[in-house]
Design an enzyme around this catalytic site. Structure first.
Site, short mmCIF file in Angstrom:
data_model
loop_
_atom_site.label_atom_id
_atom_site.label_comp_id
_atom_site.label_asym_id
_atom_site.label_seq_id
_atom_site.Cartn_x
_atom_site.Cartn_y
_atom_site.Cartn_z
N GLY A 239 40.93 28.44 38.42
CA GLY A 239 42.36 28.47 38.20
C GLY A 239 42.84 28.06 36.83
N PRO A 276 35.60 29.68 37.87
CG PRO A 276 34.59 29.37 35.78
CD PRO A 276 34.45 29.01 37.24
N GLY A 277 37.51 32.43 36.66
CA GLY A 277 37.51 33.89 36.52
C GLY A 277 38.32 34.29 35.31
NE ARG A 314 47.78 39.18 34.94
CZ ARG A 314 48.52 38.50 34.08
NH1 ARG A 314 48.88 39.04 32.93
NH2 ARG A 314 48.90 37.27 34.37
CB CYS A 346 58.80 58.76 38.01
SG CYS A 346 60.49 59.34 38.06
CD GLU A 347 57.64 52.81 41.16
OE1 GLU A 347 57.94 51.60 41.07
OE2 GLU A 347 56.86 53.26 41.98
#
Length: 421
Positions: A239, A276-277, A314, A346-347
């Site tokens: 984290g 950890p990532g 994200r 298309c958003e």
């Protein structure tokens, strides 16, 4: 620190010009730096020097087998959260005794797969899961090593969607019920309790929440040992955050995190695991995209890119910030102007940044999203029938495509038409 730097007016990935990769594979694409991956893993490994430990890379952050093999060669274990991730880790050559299986919804089939292929431990998240694990292991004539994930009710002070250690979150068992659940585990066949697991969230930028959680784990360790449980391993999760904006104050360093671990649980004599990532792979990857159009709107201008929310979700999902820089270094005196930086989906949500100050750019210019290595390619989709983004790994002056972009025919031909149509 990363290895994406300007050199002679052009952005390089280690010793490879980014524009050279773009010419070879097309845009958009992800590119990862081997040197950055290795450096960040070693920082964690060195931070726990002097303790019996294993750094298990949280492969949900980026799970390409080339990345896994790179880290496994450094001695990393793997933290997996699905049967697919388990199989991916094994396919990358990671031995079962270096794989930790986390996640709140392990199925009997996934448990069976891991027991057959070898597993370091299961991080159990509930009593029903523990009962299924006991039944499957007993049927197979095996004993499954487990830790039980406790929820310490600690506010990680991070985005609500990636907080996992508060009482209202779906993860783990309440720490107040730990003694009861550990007693239940000790009475079940087919499993062996070996430790405690805790993980309070992702993208933490302060050490205080870790300290509060680990103090509770230390107290629980002593209590469970007094109850007769052989607590010999502590899985402390991951984290630790990364700086997404260069102007942001830097999060704590791995060496400080390691010192915290030694201070809070080092006296217990337990083997320590961390997962950890993001910090290992986040700054080790960038997303490269091409400007399609520069559009003038009512009171604002837009940079329309060929990268979209399906390639990097994200910003749309977490309101996340990424530095966006030109691949050709702007002149020091280049005048900047505000742009909304958007994709072609298309958003309205397909927006990477609003009123971001950028130097002059034109159609055909390349830009790079920094710190895009974590939760980028793994969360990509084919929304709007856009092919998945290719991934590239750089090592010094070499680069290789480690996941090619599928053709439109390959993507469309996966559909099966019923015989009545």
């Amino acid at each position: 620190m990363d290895h994406f730097l300007y050199r002679d007016g052009a952005l390089y990935a280690e010793d490879v010009p980014v524009a050279e990769i773009a010419a070879a594979v097309g845009t958009p694409f992800y590119v990862y730096s081997t040197a950055t991956l290795v450096r960040h893993f070693r920082l964690f490994d060195e931070a726990l020097e002097g303790m019996d430990h294993l750094v298990c890379y949280a492969m949900k952050a980026a799970s390409n087998q080339a990345i896994l093999k790179t880290l496994a060669a450094e001695g990393a274990g793997m933290d997996v959260v699905s049967g697919g991730e388990y199989r991916r880790a094994r396919a990358a050559g990671v031995p079962g005794d270096r794989i930790v299986f986390s996640g709140v919804g392990k199925t009997a089939e996934e448990i069976r797969t891991a027991l057959e292929g070898g597993i370091r431990q299961f991080n159990v998240e509930s009593e029903p899961e523990m009962e299924v694990l006991s039944a499957v292991a007993s049927q197979m004539g095996k004993t499954a090593p487990i830790t039980i994930r406790v929820n310490p009710d600690v506010d990680a002070k991070t985005h609500a969607k990636i907080a996992t250690g508060k009482s209202e979150n779906k993860f783990g068992i309440p720490i107040s019920r730990a003694r009861e659940v550990y007693a239940m585990a000790a009475a079940l066949p087919g499993i062996e309790v070996i430790g405690i697991d805790v993980h309070i969230g992702s993208q933490l930028t302060e050490l205080e929440p870790f300290e509060l959680a680990y103090q509770k784990v230390a107290e629980l360790t002593e209590t469970l040992r007094a109850d007769g449980h052989d607590i010999r391993r502590l899985d402390l999760g991951g984290g630790l955050g990364i700086p997404y904006a260069r102007s942001n104050e830097a999060p704590p360093l791995p060496v400080d995190y390691g010192a915290l671990i030694k201070r809070t649980v080092g006296h217990l004599g337990c083997e320590i695991e961390i997962e950890p990532g993001r910090l290992i792979v986040g700054n080790a990857g960038i997303l490269v995209s091409e400007v399609i159009y520069v559009k003038s709107g009512e009171g604002r201008d837009f940079l329309i890119l060929d990268g979209a929310m399906n390639d990097l979700i994200r910003p749309a999902m977490y309101e996340a910030y990424h530095d966006i820089i030109p691949v050709i270094e702007p002149a020091p005196a280049a005048e900047q102007a505000p742009f909304d930086i958007v994709g072609p989906v298309c958003e309205t949500g397909d927006t990477f940044a609003r009123q971001r100050m950028m130097p002059p750019l034109s159609a055909g210019d390349l830009v790079a999203f920094r710190s895009a290595g974590a939760y980028g390619a793994v969360m990509a989709s084919e929304y709007n029938s856009r092919p998945l983004v290719p991934e590239v790994l750089v090592n010094g002056d070499q680069f290789a495509v480690i996941r090619p972009r599928p053709t439109f025919d390959e993507m469309i031909n996966r559909d099966t038409i019923p015989e009545w149509l």
